[in-house]
Design an enzyme around this catalytic site. Structure first.
Site, PDB file in Angstrom:
ATOM      1  N   ASP A  29       0.863  -1.193   0.000  1.00 19.64           N
ATOM      2  CA  ASP A  29       0.000   0.000   0.000  1.00 19.64           C
ATOM      3  C   ASP A  29       0.893   1.235   0.000  1.00 19.64           C
ATOM      4  O   ASP A  29       1.866   1.297   0.761  1.00 19.64           O
ATOM      5  CB  ASP A  29      -0.915  -0.020   1.235  1.00 19.64           C
ATOM      6  N   ILE A  30       0.582   2.206  -0.870  1.00 22.93           N
ATOM      7  CA  ILE A  30       1.452   3.394  -0.959  1.00 22.93           C
ATOM      8  C   ILE A  30       1.132   4.433   0.122  1.00 22.93           C
ATOM      9  O   ILE A  30       1.830   5.431   0.236  1.00 22.93           O
ATOM     10  CB  ILE A  30       1.406   4.062  -2.360  1.00 22.93           C
ATOM     11  N   HIS A  98     -10.231  -5.758  -2.146  1.00 24.29           N
ATOM     12  CA  HIS A  98      -8.855  -5.886  -1.642  1.00 24.29           C
ATOM     13  C   HIS A  98      -8.894  -6.184  -0.157  1.00 24.29           C
ATOM     14  O   HIS A  98      -9.761  -5.719   0.571  1.00 24.29           O
ATOM     15  CB  HIS A  98      -8.041  -4.628  -1.922  1.00 24.29           C
ATOM     16  N   HIS A 100      -6.731  -5.749   3.225  1.00 22.74           N
ATOM     17  CA  HIS A 100      -5.595  -5.056   3.845  1.00 22.74           C
ATOM     18  C   HIS A 100      -4.894  -6.015   4.807  1.00 22.74           C
ATOM     19  O   HIS A 100      -5.539  -6.663   5.634  1.00 22.74           O
ATOM     20  CB  HIS A 100      -6.079  -3.858   4.678  1.00 22.74           C
TER      21      HIS A 100
HETATM   22  P1  AMP Z   1     -10.004   1.211   0.892  1.00 24.09           P
HETATM   23  O1  AMP Z   1     -10.711   1.195  -0.449  1.00 24.09           O
HETATM   24  O2  AMP Z   1     -10.579   2.210   1.840  1.00 24.09           O
HETATM   25  O3  AMP Z   1      -9.917  -0.155   1.510  1.00 24.09           O
HETATM   26  O4  AMP Z   1      -8.527   1.722   0.675  1.00 24.09           O
HETATM   27  C1  AMP Z   1      -7.852   1.664  -0.555  1.00 24.09           C
HETATM   28  C2  AMP Z   1      -6.385   1.488  -0.284  1.00 24.09           C
HETATM   29  O5  AMP Z   1      -5.698   1.444  -1.527  1.00 24.09           O
HETATM   30  C3  AMP Z   1      -5.746   2.643   0.536  1.00 24.09           C
HETATM   31  O6  AMP Z   1      -5.095   2.105   1.672  1.00 24.09           O
HETATM   32  C4  AMP Z   1      -4.777   3.271  -0.451  1.00 24.09           C
HETATM   33  O7  AMP Z   1      -3.624   3.751   0.179  1.00 24.09           O
HETATM   34  C5  AMP Z   1      -4.479   2.116  -1.389  1.00 24.09           C
HETATM   35  N1  AMP Z   1      -4.054   2.521  -2.729  1.00 24.09           N
HETATM   36  C6  AMP Z   1      -4.700   3.343  -3.575  1.00 24.09           C
HETATM   37  N2  AMP Z   1      -4.013   3.463  -4.731  1.00 24.09           N
HETATM   38  C7  AMP Z   1      -2.919   2.672  -4.610  1.00 24.09           C
HETATM   39  C8  AMP Z   1      -1.816   2.369  -5.474  1.00 24.09           C
HETATM   40  N3  AMP Z   1      -1.724   2.901  -6.689  1.00 24.09           N
HETATM   41  N4  AMP Z   1      -0.871   1.521  -5.021  1.00 24.09           N
HETATM   42  C9  AMP Z   1      -0.955   0.982  -3.783  1.00 24.09           C
HETATM   43  N5  AMP Z   1      -1.962   1.236  -2.925  1.00 24.09           N
HETATM   44  C10 AMP Z   1      -2.931   2.068  -3.327  1.00 24.09           C
END
Ligand code: AMP
Ligand code: ZN
Length: 140
Positions: A29-30, A98, A100
């Site tokens: 995660d970035i 996804h 986490h």
């Molecule tokens: P959520 O949809 O709330 O579960 O969170 C989406 C997650 O995706 C967040 O923790 C972001 O930091 C992560 N995220 C979004 N874009 C990217 C990316 N390009 N690469 C890695 N992580 C990402």
């Protein structure tokens, strides 16, 4: 399709990959909530738990387990939070399922679950369970 995680799978957006298999990709995660925060996703696009097939979800969960174990060992973590959101109301921001994986340490100060623990109404709890069970028996 304009999905950021599908673009990562297609190699159109860079990602720091941890696991790359037939059905599953895991990458860092970035915006890490904790050291080692990573995401495990199905390669076939599914918005959430409501759309994904049982087979793809099984592959994702199984890979998430391996990522959690490896992250815990590699980073000497005390525990791992495994989190997954479905729908905007639940906190989902990216509409591609996804999981986490967040390595955790004692007293790391991260707060990801902060509901107040107060006893519910047992009558209402039973009514709700009954409704869900009825729905489940109709759906199967
Ligand atoms: P959520 O949809 O709330 O579960 O969170 C989406 C997650 O995706 C967040 O923790 C972001 O930091 C992560 N995220 C979004 N874009 C990217 C990316 N390009 N690469 C890695 N992580 C990402
Ligand atoms: Zn997607």
């Amino acid at each position: 399709m304009d999905c950021i995680f599908c673009k990562i799978i297609a190699g159109e957006i860079p990602a720091v990959t941890v696991l790359d298999e037939e059905l599953v990709l895991a990458f860092m995660d970035i915006n890490p909530a904790s050291r080692g925060h990573m995401l495990v996703i199905p390669k076939r696009h599914a918005e959430s738990i409501f759309e994904i097939s049982e087979g793809d979800l099984g592959a994702v969960i199984e890979a998430a387990r391996r990522c959690a174990i490896s992250a815990k060992e590699a980073l000497k973590a005390d525990g791992v939070t495994v989190l997954q959101f479905n729908g905007r109301a639940s906190g989902q921001v990216v509409p591609h399922l996804h999981i986490h994986i967040m390595p955790r340490w004692e007293n790391d100060g991260l707060s990801v679950s902060s509901w107040e623990m107060k006893p519910g109404d047992m009558g209402e709890i039973r009514d709700i369970a009954q409704k869900v069970k009825e729905q489940m028996s109709q759906s199967s």
